[in-house]
Scaffold this active site. Structure first.
Site, PDB file in Angstrom:
ATOM      1  N   ASN A 144       0.022  10.898  19.239  1.00 31.48           N
ATOM      2  CA  ASN A 144       0.973   9.782  19.350  1.00 31.48           C
ATOM      3  C   ASN A 144       2.301  10.308  19.891  1.00 31.48           C
ATOM      4  O   ASN A 144       2.466  11.509  20.095  1.00 31.48           O
ATOM      5  CB  ASN A 144       1.150   9.089  17.994  1.00 31.48           C
ATOM      6  CG  ASN A 144       1.650  10.052  16.943  1.00 31.48           C
ATOM      7  OD1 ASN A 144       2.785  10.507  16.997  1.00 31.48           O
ATOM      8  ND2 ASN A 144       0.790  10.397  15.988  1.00 31.48           N
ATOM      9  N   ARG A 145       3.236   9.413  20.111  1.00 25.84           N
ATOM     10  CA  ARG A 145       4.484   9.769  20.809  1.00 25.84           C
ATOM     11  C   ARG A 145       5.589  10.270  19.888  1.00 25.84           C
ATOM     12  O   ARG A 145       6.716  10.441  20.321  1.00 25.84           O
ATOM     13  CB  ARG A 145       5.022   8.549  21.558  1.00 25.84           C
ATOM     14  CG  ARG A 145       4.181   8.110  22.722  1.00 25.84           C
ATOM     15  CD  ARG A 145       4.907   7.004  23.486  1.00 25.84           C
ATOM     16  NE  ARG A 145       4.027   6.337  24.404  1.00 25.84           N
ATOM     17  CZ  ARG A 145       3.724   6.798  25.608  1.00 25.84           C
ATOM     18  NH1 ARG A 145       4.233   7.934  26.021  1.00 25.84           N
ATOM     19  NH2 ARG A 145       2.915   6.124  26.391  1.00 25.84           N
TER      20      ARG A 145
END
Ligand code: C5P
Length: 399
Positions: free
Chosen positions: A208-209
């Site tokens: 994920n970011r």
């Protein structure tokens, strides 16, 4: 308090003008000692007008006053911002070839250096060695932030915001006026940060970011406020030095183990990490080849670490803080999701923030709403990630 503000020759010197104002507005007397190179970026007139004191780089100005000894001896705090690679090198080797480095040798008060330089210089082994040596000698290094550098490039080595430098440096002064800043003294806290990576094969993962910046800010501010901090860092590059103990992890299961091990003795656990809800059931032992055609990946559910910590607390009286990164068109919509999650998760505090394009992940600023276990709002904070982190610790202490 009597503060020496050292300024060395980097473009970030302009930010120290604001730092000077903040220190003055906080009621301190400040003497600025620029280096000769710093004066090429910001002139003496600016420093003198804002501090109300002379701002010389030279040991031969005002010889009868013996400033190269007197200034360091009389200081309650020395803070150097920006501290360039050259300044770090001269300080580490004990040079005294200008007024600032001579002052660093005579100061017996807390010394904070805020390095700022290009990423390559910051990561060079020479700089790493100088920083390690200075730390060993008790110098407080204010970790540089990551982000936009001088030009279009970005990376680690950016000078943190002046308000953050002021807060971290002032917290070093041992005085009753700083008692609030040590309000986590004697407490042990665990912060998880970053984003997990769940392997698909040896070279690919589901991730994920999350940048880990808010978690790092939580670790640093807790440390500044006196806590013993363990940072469980999921795939974060800049975690080094952010906590007393840094445990690097990659996957949800590794993060869970590290949080449970360190959390057994903790007063507070903050789950700021973005943890993957699912992982590939059977990561391939060798790289999946394109020729095999589109692969379908079977997923299994990861344990919800936060939910476990609340269902079966590791320690009586432990405060558990969760995060909820939500997307939504309206703040009210995000808060509604947040309230439902707060009630479902039952954490002592749930920090709800809006994420999405340019918001939350990877940015230097953040905005959060803190909800209690029944979904009521107990605080709202917006600003730099350190300001937001401080607001979270304030709410933890209020509990
Ligand atoms: O439900 P959601 O994933 O949005 O909840 C986020 C919160 O739960 C964060 O505090 C995160 O660290 C935690 N979490 C967890 N274990 C998971 C997923 C999320 O502890 N498997």
């Amino acid at each position: 308090m009597r503060i020496i503000l050292g300024v060395s020759g980097g473009i970030a010197a302009y930010k120290s003008v604001l730092l000077l104002r903040l220190l003055r507005e906080a009621g301190h007397s400040v003497r600025v000692i620029p280096t000769a190179a710093a004066l090429r970026f910001v002139g003496a007139a600016t420093w003198e007008a804002l501090s109300g004191e002379p701002a010389s780089a030279d040991v031969f100005d005002d010889v009868p006053g013996v400033p190269h000894v007197a200034l360091g001896q009389g200081a309650d705090l020395v803070v150097v911002a920006p501290a360039t690679a050259d300044l770090l090198s001269r300080a580490a080797s004990g040079r005294a070839d200008d007024l600032l480095t001579a002052t660093l040798l005579t100061a017996r008060c807390p010394v904070a250096l805020a390095p700022a330089m290009h990423t390559e210089m910051w990561e060079h082994p020479a700089t790493r060695t100088n920083v390690a040596l200075l730390r060993e000698r008790g110098v407080h290094i204010i970790e540089p932030a990551s982000g936009r550098l001088t030009g279009a490039d970005s990376g680690s080595g950016r000078l943190p915001e002046p308000a953050d430098i002021a807060r971290e440096a002032l917290a070093l002064i041992p005085s009753s006026s700083c008692a609030k800043s040590q309000d986590l003294a004697g407490k042990s806290v665990v912060v998880s940060a970053g984003g997990t990576r769940e392997p698909i094969d040896p070279v690919r993962w589901i991730g994920n970011r999350s940048s880990g910046k808010q978690g790092i800010a939580l670790a640093k501010t807790a440390r500044t406020r006196g806590a013993h901090v363990t940072l469980v860092a999921a795939n974060i590059e800049d975690a080094e030095g952010a906590a007393d103990v840094v445990i690097p992890v990659e996957t949800c299961l590794e993060l869970r183990q590290a949080v449970r091990d360190a959390g057994a003795a903790a007063d507070v656990i903050v789950m700021a990490a973005a943890v993957a809800d699912f992982r590939p059931a059977m990561p391939a032992a060798v790289k999946i080849k394109k020729a095999q055609g589109p692969a379908s990946i079977d997923l299994v559910e990861n344990p919800d670490i936060l939910a476990e910590l609340i269902r079966e607390p590791l320690r009586a009286g432990q405060v558990v803080v969760g995060f909820a990164a939500e997307t939504g068109d309206e703040t009210s919509e995000v808060l509604e999701y947040g309230r439902a999650k707060a009630r479902r998760k039952g954490a002592d505090l749930l920090a709800v923030n809006v994420v999405g394009e340019g918001l939350g992940f990877g940015t230097a600023t953040n905005e959060i709403w803190l909800l209690n276990a029944v979904g009521e709002q107990v605080a709202h904070a917006a600003g730099s990630k350190r300001e937001v982190a401080d607001a979270i610790w304030d709410a933890v202490i209020a509990l």
